[in-house]
Write an enzyme that holds these catalytic residues in place. Structure first.
Site, PDB file in Angstrom:
ATOM      1  N   ASP A  14      -2.120   6.827   8.254  1.00 28.62           N
ATOM      2  CA  ASP A  14      -1.069   7.840   7.866  1.00 28.62           C
ATOM      3  C   ASP A  14      -1.372   9.211   7.537  1.00 28.62           C
ATOM      4  O   ASP A  14      -0.407   9.842   7.210  1.00 28.62           O
ATOM      5  CB  ASP A  14      -0.234   6.924   6.874  1.00 28.62           C
ATOM      6  N   ASP A  29      -6.475  -2.211   0.288  1.00 30.52           N
ATOM      7  CA  ASP A  29      -6.298  -0.876  -0.083  1.00 30.52           C
ATOM      8  C   ASP A  29      -7.675  -0.223   0.594  1.00 30.52           C
ATOM      9  O   ASP A  29      -8.496  -0.865   0.753  1.00 30.52           O
ATOM     10  CB  ASP A  29      -6.225  -0.570  -1.533  1.00 30.52           C
ATOM     11  N   ASP A  41      -9.727   1.540  -0.752  1.00 32.19           N
ATOM     12  CA  ASP A  41     -10.755   1.512  -1.716  1.00 32.19           C
ATOM     13  C   ASP A  41     -11.010  -0.039  -2.215  1.00 32.19           C
ATOM     14  O   ASP A  41     -11.965   0.070  -3.025  1.00 32.19           O
ATOM     15  CB  ASP A  41     -10.625   2.418  -2.884  1.00 32.19           C
ATOM     16  N   ASP A  90       5.012  -3.931  -2.594  1.00 35.23           N
ATOM     17  CA  ASP A  90       4.482  -5.321  -2.692  1.00 35.23           C
ATOM     18  C   ASP A  90       5.315  -6.373  -3.501  1.00 35.23           C
ATOM     19  O   ASP A  90       5.551  -7.439  -3.011  1.00 35.23           O
ATOM     20  CB  ASP A  90       3.095  -5.353  -3.406  1.00 35.23           C
TER      21      ASP A  90
END
Length: 731
Positions: free
Chosen positions: A168, A234, A236, A331
Site C-alpha cells: 500500500d 504483518d 515485521d 481483525d
C-alpha cells in the site's frame, strides 16, 4: 426439566451467597473473616493451586469482593445534598464498580482456560491451498525481505501455497501524488519491491487507491487470489518453517472453522521492558493475553483474529465481503462478524512467528491508542453484548475484550481521588480507618491474590497496574475523542524498525513529571494534615497511604519514559549452530552463538586476532535448517575479542541476492522451538510478597533514574536523538 433444575440450583445458590454477603456483622468479625479467607487462599496456593481447588480459592476471594461491594454501596457514599462530595464520590464508586465488573468477566474467561492444543504438524491428510498475505505500507525493504524469505521457506508443498506482498506504499494514488517528492519515493519503492519480490519468488500486488487502510489492502489481495485458506503476517512478523503445518490441519477437523490464531512473539522488548530492563527476566505484557486470555476465550469459541500470525478460511470471509473495515481494528471486528454468523475459531498456543514491537514510548502509545480507539468503535458500531448470533459466553468474552479499553477512566479517578481529600478536604469516601482496614485493604489484597491465581507466571504483581498507568495519561484523551466522534480515528501504521541511539526523555514524558510532582506535594500535605488535625489522623493516614502508592507507581513510570540509548537496533536470539567462518580466503571451524535481524555472533577456532579487522569482508557457511544444504552468507566484521572458547566475532549481514535473505531468515526464524524455550525461561511466579518487594525496589531505582534524566534534560546536558533514529546495526 434438567435445564430447569440447573437454573433452580444456580438461583438458590445465588440467593444463599447474596444473603451471606449482606449479613450485618461487626467490624471485628469482618476483619477476622477477611483474614481467614486470605490465609485459606494462601494455603491453597501453596498446596493445591490447580483444578477444583483453584476454583474454590477464587470463590473465597469472590465472596470478599462481593462483601466489599455491598459495604461500599450501602455505607460509604456521601449524602446527595453535599454535591461537592457526592459527585466525585460517585465517580470513584463507579470506577470501583468497573474494576469489579472486569474482575468478574476475567473470572468467567480465564478461571479455567483450555490447555494448550496438541500439535497438528503430522495429521494433515489433505493439504489445502494457501495464499500468504504480507500487507505493507512504509516498512523498510530489508525488513520485508526477511519476512518474505521466511514465508517462502515454510515447510509446505511449494505448489500448494503462494506468498503475496500487498504493497500500500506504492499504489497508483501515491505514485501520482501532487508532491513530486512523495510521488518519486512511491515510484522508487514500487520498483524496488517489485524486483525484491520477484527475486524471492513472491507475487507483488498493489492497487489504485489507499482505501479502507489494512482491511482494504487485504481485500484487494482476496480479489486477486484463489487459495482455500488465507495466512496473514504483518510486515515485521516472520513465520517459522512449521507455521502452516501446525495450523492448517484444524480446518479439516471442523468445516465451520474460520480462524486459527497463534500468539505474537517479539524479538525485541517494548519500551517499558527496555527502559526497565526486564525483557530477559520477566514475561512480556503480551504473554498474559496470548498465554492465558486467548486460551480462556478459546474455551468459549471466542478467540479472535489479532491481525497477524493467523490462518482464515476464504469461504467464511466471503460471507462478510472480506475483512471488515468499519473500525480501525479490522481483525477483531472481522472475528465478531463471523462468530455471529456461527463460524468457529481455534487458538494454538505456540509461538510460530517472530516480530518487532515499537521501540520508542511515543510509538508504543500510538499503537495502543489505535487499539483502544478501534475497540471503542467495535463497541459503538457492532455492540457485541447485544450482537445477534453470538452466544451468551461469546457476548461476555467480547465485553471483556472491548470494555477493558475503558481502563483510562477508572485509572485517572484512582489517581486523583486521594488528592480531593488532601488538598480540598472533600469527604468522597465515608469510612473510618478501621473500616478501611477491614474492608478496603482486605479487598485490595484479595484482588491481587486472585490476579496471581489467574495469571501466575504470566503476569507479576503490580506490572499490569504500571502498564495501565503509563498508558492512561495519553489514552484517556484518545478514548474520549472516539466516544465523542466514533468515525474520526484513522488507521496509522505503527513504526517498528526504529530505536534510540542516545539516552533521552521521551517527547511525551512531561505529563508524567507533572503528575509525580503533584503526588509528591500530596505526601507533604499528608504530613501537614496529620500534624494540624490529629483527631482525623486515621483517615488522613489511610488516604495518604493511597496517595503514596500512586506516587510509587508514578515514580516507576518516570523510568519508563526515560528512554535508554541502545547501540544495537534489535535483540539477539540465542542459537547454537555449527558453522565455518571464512576470512582472507581461509576457512575456520566455529559456532554461531546468537543472531539478530542484522547480524550474528560466532565463536571461531584457529583464527588469530591479527587476522581480523573491523569492516573486513568475511563469510559464514552453515547448513540450512530447512533442508540441510550448505550455503555461504556474506558478512562484514564489526567487532572481535578473545574468549576462553576461542575468538568471538560479531558480524553484520551483507545480503546482495535472494539466497542471502533466505539464509538470514533460516538463521533467525526457521526454528520456532528457540522462541518457546526463551518464553519458558522467563516464566516463574514470584508470589505476591516477593513480587511486591521486587516491584518496590524497581520503582525506587526507576524514580531516581527518571529524575536524573529530567535534571539532565533541564540542564541541557541530555543529548536528544531524533525520534525514530535508528541505532547502529550491530550483531
Amino acid at each position: 426439566m434438567r435445564k430447569f433444575l440447573i437454573v433452580l440450583q444456580w438461583g438458590l445458590a445465588s440467593v444463599c451467597v447474596l444473603t451471606m454477603v449482606s449479613l450485618p456483622i461487626s467490624l471485628e468479625t469482618q476483619l477476622v473473616a477477611s483474614l481467614s479467607v486470605l490465609v485459606a487462599m494462601m494455603i491453597l496456593k501453596l498446596v493445591r493451586p490447580d483444578g477444583i481447588w483453584r476454583l474454590v480459592a477464587l470463590a473465597f476471594g469472590t465472596a470478599i469482593v462481593m462483601r466489599y461491594v455491598y459495604w461500599r454501596t450501602t455505607s460509604t457514599l456521601p449524602p446527595v445534598n453535599q454535591l461537592e462530595n457526592f459527585i466525585p464520590g460517585v465517580l470513584l464508586y463507579l470506577a470501583e464498580l468497573y474494576s469489579v465488573m472486569m474482575l468478574a468477566l476475567s473470572l468467567f474467561v480465564v478461571a479455567s482456560p483450555l490447555p494448550s492444543r496438541p500439535s497438528r504438524a503430522n495429521s494433515n491428510d489433505r493439504l489445502p491451498t494457501v495464499d500468504v498475505f504480507i500487507p505493507t505500507y512504509n516498512e523498510d525493504p530489508e525488513l520485508l525481505a526477511n519476512t518474505m524469505a521466511a514465508a517462502r521457506g515454510m515447510d509446505y508443498p511449494q505448489d500448494r501455497f503462494t506468498v503475496w506482498l500487498l504493497d500500500d506504499g506504492g499504489t497508483l494514488q501515491k505514485r501520482n501524488a501532487d508532491r513530486i517528492a512523495d510521488a518519486n519515493n512511491a515510484e522508487r519503492r514500487h520498483a524496488q519491491l517489485q524486483k525484491l519480490a520477484a527475486d524471492l519468488g513472491v507475487n507483488y500486488l498493489t492497487r489504485d487507491r489507499n482505501e479502507h487502510a489494512k482491511a482494504g489492502n487485504l481485500n484487494n489481495g482476496l480479489s486477486k487470489s484463489t487459495g482455500e485458506l488465507i495466512a496473514v503476517f504483518d510486515a515485521d512478523h516472520a513465520p517459522a518453517r512449521d507455521f502452516l503445518k501446525e495450523t492448517v490441519g484444524y480446518f479439516d477437523e471442523d468445516p465451520r472453522l474460520f480462524l486459527v490464531q497463534t500468539p505474537h512473539f517479539f524479538l525485541n522488548p517494548d519500551p517499558v521492558e527496555r527502559n526497565l530492563r526486564t525483557f530477559e527476566k520477566m514475561p512480556s505484557e503480551n504473554e498474559m493475553f496470548y498465554g492465558i486470555i486467548q486460551r480462556g476465550l478459546d474455551k468459549w469459541n471466542a478467540s479472535f483474529f489479532c491481525g497477524s500470525a493467523a490462518v482464515l478460511r476464504r469461504s467464511a470471509l466471503g460471507e462478510t465481503n472480506g475483512f471488515s473495515g468499519v473500525s480501525i481494528t479490522e481483525d477483531c471486528e472481522t472475528a465478531v462478524e463471523l462468530h455471529a454468523r456461527g463460524w468457529h475459531s481455534v487458538y494454538v498456543d505456540k509461538p510460530l512467528i517472530a516480530g518487532l514491537q515499537p521501540a520508542t514510548f511515543a510509538s508504543f502509545i500510538g499503537q495502543r491508542s489505535r487499539w483502544a480507539q478501534g475497540m471503542m468503535q467495535i463497541l459503538r458500531f457492532r455492540f457485541p453484548p447485544l450482537k445477534r448470533g453470538l452466544s451468551i459466553p461469546q457476548r461476555l468474552c467480547y465485553m471483556s475484550s472491548t470494555l477493558f479499553w475503558l481502563f483510562p477512566f477508572p485509572r485517572a479517578i484512582f489517581l486523583v481521588a486521594p488528592l480531593f481529600y488532601l488538598f480540598f478536604d472533600l469527604q468522597i469516601f465515608t469510612a473510618s480507618g478501621g473500616e478501611f482496614m477491614a474492608y478496603t485493604l482486605s479487598y485490595m489484597i484479595v484482588n491481587l491474590m486472585m490476579q496471581n491465581y489467574l495469571y501466575g507466571a504470566f503476569r507479576w504483581p503490580w506490572i499490569s497496574e504500571l502498564y495501565e498507568y503509563v498508558q492512561t495519561v495519553h489514552l484517556l484523551p484518545a478514548v474520549i475523542s472516539v466516544i465523542l466522534n466514533p468515525r474520526k480515528p484513522t488507521f496509522k501504521v505503527t513504526a517498528k524498525d526504529e530505536s534510540i541511539s542516545t539516552s533521552r526523555l521521551s517527547e511525551i514524558a512531561k505529563p508524567f513529571f507533572v503528575i509525580f510532582g503533584v503526588l509528591l506535594i500530596g505526601v507533604a500535605m499528608t504530613a501537614y494534615k496529620v500534624y494540624a488535625e490529629p483527631y482525623k489522623a486515621d483517615v488522613t493516614l489511610v488516604v495518604g497511604g493511597w496517595n503514596l502508592l500512586n506516587l510509587i507507581m508514578a515514580g516507576c513510570a518516570l523510568g519508563v519514559v526515560s528512554e535508554r540509548g541502545e547501540r544495537a537496533a534489535t535483540r539477539r536470539v540465542k542459537v547454537s549452530r555449527r558453522a565455518d567462518f571464512e576470512i582472507n580466503g581461509k576457512w575456520h571451524k566455529g559456532t554461531i552463538e546468537n543472531v539478530s535481524a542484522f547480524g550474528a555472533r560466532l565463536t571461531v577456532l584457529g583464527v588469530e586476532l591479527e587476522d581480523l579487522a573491523k569492516d573486513a569482508r568475511a563469510g559464514i557457511r552453515f547448513k540450512m535448517f530447512a533442508d540441510g544444504t550448505e550455503a555461504v552468507l556474506p558478512v562484514t566484521i564489526r567487532n572481535f575479542e578473545r574468549t576462553s572458547d576461542g575468538i568471538a566475532v560479531g558480524c553484520l549481514y551483507q545480503p546482495s541476492e535472494a539466497v542471502h535473505h533466505r539464509l538470514v531468515a533460516d538463521l533467525i526464524f526457521a526454528n520456532s522451538k528457540q522462541w518457546e524455550q526463551f518464553q519458558l525461561s522467563r516464566r516463574g511466579n514470584p508470589g505476591l510478597l516477593r513480587g511486591t518487594a521486587w516491584f518496590l525496589r524497581l520503582a525506587i531505582f526507576q524514580t531516581y533514574r527518571g529524575l536524573v534524566y529530567f535534571w539532565r534534560d533541564l540542564s541541557g546536558r541530555g543529548k536528544r536523538a531524533p525520534v525514530g533514529q535508528l541505532a547502529e546495526k550491530r550483531p
